[in-house]
Design a protein around this motif. Structure first.
Motif, PDB file in Angstrom:
ATOM      1  N   TRP A 185      -9.002 -15.872 -48.797  1.00 29.78           N
ATOM      2  CA  TRP A 185      -7.621 -16.105 -48.432  1.00 29.78           C
ATOM      3  C   TRP A 185      -6.958 -17.149 -49.596  1.00 29.78           C
ATOM      4  O   TRP A 185      -5.879 -17.167 -49.729  1.00 29.78           O
ATOM      5  CB  TRP A 185      -7.600 -16.906 -46.918  1.00 29.78           C
ATOM      6  CG  TRP A 185      -8.027 -15.682 -46.134  1.00 29.78           C
ATOM      7  CD1 TRP A 185      -9.194 -15.675 -45.338  1.00 29.78           C
ATOM      8  CD2 TRP A 185      -7.652 -14.408 -45.729  1.00 29.78           C
ATOM      9  NE1 TRP A 185      -9.142 -14.548 -44.504  1.00 29.78           N
ATOM     10  CE2 TRP A 185      -8.351 -13.803 -44.739  1.00 29.78           C
ATOM     11  CE3 TRP A 185      -6.515 -13.722 -46.283  1.00 29.78           C
ATOM     12  CZ2 TRP A 185      -7.944 -12.340 -44.325  1.00 29.78           C
ATOM     13  CZ3 TRP A 185      -6.297 -12.261 -45.683  1.00 29.78           C
ATOM     14  CH2 TRP A 185      -6.974 -11.739 -44.670  1.00 29.78           C
ATOM     15  N   ASN A 189      -3.313 -16.997 -51.309  1.00 31.58           N
ATOM     16  CA  ASN A 189      -2.429 -18.075 -51.408  1.00 31.58           C
ATOM     17  C   ASN A 189      -2.120 -18.445 -52.778  1.00 31.58           C
ATOM     18  O   ASN A 189      -0.732 -18.682 -53.117  1.00 31.58           O
ATOM     19  CB  ASN A 189      -3.032 -19.246 -50.823  1.00 31.58           C
ATOM     20  CG  ASN A 189      -2.811 -19.234 -49.247  1.00 31.58           C
ATOM     21  OD1 ASN A 189      -1.698 -19.415 -48.717  1.00 31.58           O
ATOM     22  ND2 ASN A 189      -3.925 -19.370 -48.259  1.00 31.58           N
ATOM     23  N   HIS A 209       2.914 -13.757 -45.255  1.00 29.04           N
ATOM     24  CA  HIS A 209       3.072 -13.060 -43.887  1.00 29.04           C
ATOM     25  C   HIS A 209       1.657 -12.345 -43.491  1.00 29.04           C
ATOM     26  O   HIS A 209       1.058 -12.504 -42.506  1.00 29.04           O
ATOM     27  CB  HIS A 209       4.218 -12.216 -43.861  1.00 29.04           C
ATOM     28  CG  HIS A 209       4.393 -11.269 -42.508  1.00 29.04           C
ATOM     29  ND1 HIS A 209       4.683 -11.808 -41.353  1.00 29.04           N
ATOM     30  CD2 HIS A 209       3.970 -10.093 -42.414  1.00 29.04           C
ATOM     31  CE1 HIS A 209       4.683 -10.909 -40.439  1.00 29.04           C
ATOM     32  NE2 HIS A 209       4.024  -9.661 -41.061  1.00 29.04           N
ATOM     33  N   LEU A 212      -1.163 -14.939 -42.875  1.00 27.03           N
ATOM     34  CA  LEU A 212      -1.128 -15.388 -41.381  1.00 27.03           C
ATOM     35  C   LEU A 212      -1.364 -14.081 -40.310  1.00 27.03           C
ATOM     36  O   LEU A 212      -1.558 -14.576 -39.181  1.00 27.03           O
ATOM     37  CB  LEU A 212       0.096 -16.157 -41.129  1.00 27.03           C
ATOM     38  CG  LEU A 212       0.424 -17.317 -41.869  1.00 27.03           C
ATOM     39  CD1 LEU A 212       1.866 -17.725 -41.988  1.00 27.03           C
ATOM     40  CD2 LEU A 212      -0.568 -18.411 -41.650  1.00 27.03           C
ATOM     41  N   GLN A 213      -0.971 -12.997 -40.478  1.00 25.25           N
ATOM     42  CA  GLN A 213      -1.227 -11.828 -39.887  1.00 25.25           C
ATOM     43  C   GLN A 213      -2.875 -11.652 -39.662  1.00 25.25           C
ATOM     44  O   GLN A 213      -3.278 -11.339 -38.447  1.00 25.25           O
ATOM     45  CB  GLN A 213      -0.629 -10.560 -40.256  1.00 25.25           C
ATOM     46  CG  GLN A 213      -0.563  -9.431 -39.257  1.00 25.25           C
ATOM     47  CD  GLN A 213       0.407  -8.387 -39.822  1.00 25.25           C
ATOM     48  OE1 GLN A 213       0.429  -8.257 -41.075  1.00 25.25           O
ATOM     49  NE2 GLN A 213       0.618  -7.408 -38.739  1.00 25.25           N
ATOM     50  N   ASN A 215      -5.296 -13.727 -40.795  1.00 20.54           N
ATOM     51  CA  ASN A 215      -5.997 -14.986 -40.702  1.00 20.54           C
ATOM     52  C   ASN A 215      -5.163 -16.025 -40.084  1.00 20.54           C
ATOM     53  O   ASN A 215      -4.776 -16.860 -40.757  1.00 20.54           O
ATOM     54  CB  ASN A 215      -6.587 -15.461 -42.057  1.00 20.54           C
ATOM     55  CG  ASN A 215      -7.485 -16.740 -42.064  1.00 20.54           C
ATOM     56  OD1 ASN A 215      -7.383 -17.523 -42.830  1.00 20.54           O
ATOM     57  ND2 ASN A 215      -8.471 -16.730 -41.085  1.00 20.54           N
ATOM     58  N   PRO A 216      -4.822 -15.803 -38.827  1.00 15.75           N
ATOM     59  CA  PRO A 216      -3.772 -16.632 -38.075  1.00 15.75           C
ATOM     60  C   PRO A 216      -4.219 -18.119 -38.084  1.00 15.75           C
ATOM     61  O   PRO A 216      -5.530 -18.568 -38.138  1.00 15.75           O
ATOM     62  CB  PRO A 216      -4.115 -16.254 -36.550  1.00 15.75           C
ATOM     63  CG  PRO A 216      -4.410 -14.909 -36.731  1.00 15.75           C
ATOM     64  CD  PRO A 216      -5.215 -14.691 -37.851  1.00 15.75           C
ATOM     65  N   GLY A 217      -3.388 -19.043 -38.298  1.00 17.23           N
ATOM     66  CA  GLY A 217      -3.449 -20.354 -38.530  1.00 17.23           C
ATOM     67  C   GLY A 217      -3.855 -20.955 -39.948  1.00 17.23           C
ATOM     68  O   GLY A 217      -4.293 -22.034 -40.099  1.00 17.23           O
ATOM     69  N   ASN A 218      -3.814 -20.102 -40.855  1.00 18.28           N
ATOM     70  CA  ASN A 218      -4.475 -20.516 -42.115  1.00 18.28           C
ATOM     71  C   ASN A 218      -3.415 -21.560 -42.577  1.00 18.28           C
ATOM     72  O   ASN A 218      -2.501 -21.463 -42.894  1.00 18.28           O
ATOM     73  CB  ASN A 218      -4.225 -19.414 -43.058  1.00 18.28           C
ATOM     74  CG  ASN A 218      -4.904 -19.703 -44.669  1.00 18.28           C
ATOM     75  OD1 ASN A 218      -4.396 -20.350 -45.239  1.00 18.28           O
ATOM     76  ND2 ASN A 218      -6.090 -19.069 -44.911  1.00 18.28           N
ATOM     77  N   ALA A 221      -1.609 -21.361 -45.765  1.00 20.77           N
ATOM     78  CA  ALA A 221      -0.568 -20.463 -45.693  1.00 20.77           C
ATOM     79  C   ALA A 221       0.694 -21.149 -45.333  1.00 20.77           C
ATOM     80  O   ALA A 221       1.849 -21.065 -45.666  1.00 20.77           O
ATOM     81  CB  ALA A 221      -0.987 -19.256 -45.385  1.00 20.77           C
ATOM     82  N   LEU A 222       0.278 -21.984 -44.058  1.00 22.71           N
ATOM     83  CA  LEU A 222       1.359 -22.472 -43.452  1.00 22.71           C
ATOM     84  C   LEU A 222       1.950 -23.583 -44.355  1.00 22.71           C
ATOM     85  O   LEU A 222       3.508 -23.884 -44.327  1.00 22.71           O
ATOM     86  CB  LEU A 222       0.762 -23.343 -42.381  1.00 22.71           C
ATOM     87  CG  LEU A 222       0.428 -22.238 -41.110  1.00 22.71           C
ATOM     88  CD1 LEU A 222      -0.451 -23.125 -40.076  1.00 22.71           C
ATOM     89  CD2 LEU A 222       1.771 -21.632 -40.593  1.00 22.71           C
ATOM     90  N   GLN A 225       4.267 -21.962 -46.850  1.00 23.44           N
ATOM     91  CA  GLN A 225       5.438 -21.671 -46.206  1.00 23.44           C
ATOM     92  C   GLN A 225       6.449 -22.689 -46.234  1.00 23.44           C
ATOM     93  O   GLN A 225       7.772 -22.406 -46.408  1.00 23.44           O
ATOM     94  CB  GLN A 225       5.254 -20.954 -44.691  1.00 23.44           C
ATOM     95  CG  GLN A 225       5.270 -19.756 -44.621  1.00 23.44           C
ATOM     96  CD  GLN A 225       5.247 -19.422 -42.940  1.00 23.44           C
ATOM     97  OE1 GLN A 225       4.520 -20.084 -42.146  1.00 23.44           O
ATOM     98  NE2 GLN A 225       5.620 -18.063 -42.770  1.00 23.44           N
TER      99      GLN A 225
END
Length: 485
Positions: A185, A189, A209, A212-213, A215-218, A221-222, A225
């Motif tokens: 990941w 990024n 997107h 996060l799809q 690997n939710p909560g990465n 990535a947040l 964003q």
């Protein structure tokens, strides 16, 4: 001796202070957040009554908040193993301590044990939040199998390419990495950042997107964003993302660092200062970006002395940073803005207003008493002030958006480029040229400006930089050349 006895009816009666007395005192200091005094009194209580589980647990909580995680866990494990095996809240506190130590597998084990034993317990909600964070941390820890010499070498190569602005080459290398390691990941990024810096916003957003799809909560990535929304002026989305990040409490130093730098970059110096100071106090061995952003955050939060200390550390790593301290930069910026606004060149006044909007708080804007006769300048000021935006013509916001795009793509360098845009902007409005295609105008203006300066610049480079087609660039380039002349 005299303060430990009472005299009554001629008799000497010992005044014995038991464990409960010291526990109550310790609890009082704990509630007042004086942790060091709380520790002192609770230790005395435990010394007097070493088998009192409540005393031990409260002391363990205080030790944990003081960062003495290992000592805290020793007390908590002693409780459940030797004193009161049904005191299940200890497992939550043990999990929390292990998380802060970076021992995420151990933390998850004890958090799950608490949920198993106390499904309706007092700390269920806190434990669920902790488990969610630990899942993120664990996924990052699980990426360690990527740390082969080959992948580490490629990561370093990609980082250097990004720093040098060689985005096409970086994208090629990062695409090779994600194809070989489809769950790496950090490479995704960096690939998103490369596309964003190159002006390929849709591709960058699509990658975030995707991360996060799958690997939710990465957290990286947040944070990316947030940076994208900040530079794209997506105000509503930025507010929502920042509200999400404010609720995140990462355990690892790397994640706290990322969070602090992201908050600093978007101007949330209060939150940046919170995380970066926490790292510094924990003994984090910072690098140049850490000291840079910590200095900025400290300065903006009013800690000038601390900011100066951090900047000295930065200068010891990068001597070229001497003279660009945030407080000196701010003073020079204010003076420069005032000189631009007080001149007679309308294009420079426009640029001074734009620079003012990006560099200063509204309360600091040096526009009081300014009486500009140019109607376009007055409208531009109304736009910056947020005065009844619905009544302002669209071309005002278009003019701001185009110079903002030019500045973003050039890291706010090349002041002459932005003044040139405002010179062309006035002429474009006179010619009634539509300004709605911001990327096309920005690409064409920079291309023509560089060619006029005698620099080497190709239409293909500018088209890629602003994510427009070469045909569109040629079309708008002809318009720019015409109004330039």
């Amino acid at each position: 001796m005299e303060k430990h006895i009472k005299q009554e009816m001629g008799k000497i009666i010992p005044f014995i202070q038991d464990g409960t007395y010291y526990f109550t005192k310790g609890l009082s200091f704990y509630r007042r957040r004086d942790l060091h005094k709380a520790k002192k009194y609770l230790q005395r209580a435990v010394h007097l009554e070493p088998k009192q589980a409540i005393f031990l647990c409260q002391l363990a909580i205080v030790l944990g908040e003081l960062g003495e995680y290992q000592a805290s866990n020793e007390l908590l494990l002693n409780i459940v193993e030797n004193i009161d095996e049904d005191m299940n809240e200890c497992f939550y506190f043990i999990a929390n301590n292990y998380a802060h130590l970076g021992l995420f597998r151990e933390a998850m084990k004890y958090a799950e044990l608490y949920m198993e034993r106390e499904p309706d317990g007092e700390f269920v909600e806190h434990t669920e939040d902790l488990l969610e964070i630990l899942t993120i941390e664990q996924e990052d820890e699980d990426e360690q199998w990527f740390d082969s010499d080959d992948i580490l070498m490629k990561q370093e190569q990609a980082r250097l390419l990004l720093e040098k602005g060689e985005f096409t080459e970086a994208i090629a290398l990062l695409n090779e990495m994600v194809e070989r390691y489809p769950e790496h990941w950090s490479a995704y990024n960096n690939l998103a950042l490369a596309h964003f810096y190159k002006g390929e916003v849709k591709k960058a957003k699509a990658l975030i997107h995707y991360i996060l799809q799958h690997n939710p909560g990465n957290l990286h990535a947040l944070c990316n964003q947030v940076v994208f929304s900040y530079y794209l002026h997506e105000e509503q989305q930025l507010v929502q993302l920042l509200q999400t990040l404010q609720k995140v409490h990462p355990m690892s130093f790397e994640h706290r660092y990322k969070l602090g730098v992201t908050f600093a970059l978007v101007g949330r110096y209060d939150l940046a200062f919170k995380w970066l100071r926490q790292l510094y106090k924990a003994g984090f061995d910072g690098d140049a970006p850490f000291y840079y952003w910590f200095a900025y955050a400290a300065y903006h939060m009013g800690y000038r002395s601390l900011a100066e200390t951090m900047w000295k550390k930065l200068v010891s790593i990068h001597p070229d940073k001497k003279g660009s301290e945030p407080w000196l930069y701010r003073e020079r910026t204010i003076q420069h803005i005032q000189s631009l606004l007080s001149g007679n060149n309308t294009a420079q006044i426009f640029y001074g207003l734009y620079l003012m909007s990006k560099s200063l708080q509204k309360s600091e804007w040096p526009i009081e008493g300014q009486k500009w006769s140019h109607s376009l300048l007055r409208q531009f000021v109304d736009y910056l002030m947020g005065s009844d935006l619905n009544t302002l013509p669209r071309y005002i916001s278009d003019g701001y958006a185009i110079v903002d795009l030019l500045a973003q793509k050039n890291d706010f360098q090349h002041e002459d480029l932005y003044v040139t845009w405002f010179f062309l902007y006035q002429k474009a409005l006179t010619e009634q040229c539509p300004l709605t295609n911001h990327s096309a105008w920005a690409a064409a203006v920079e291309y023509v400006w560089r060619k006029e300066k005698g620099e080497r610049a190709t239409q293909q480079q500018m088209a890629e930089k602003y994510a427009v087609s070469p045909a569109t660039l040629r079309k708008y380039g002809r318009i720019v050349k015409k109004i330039w002349q």
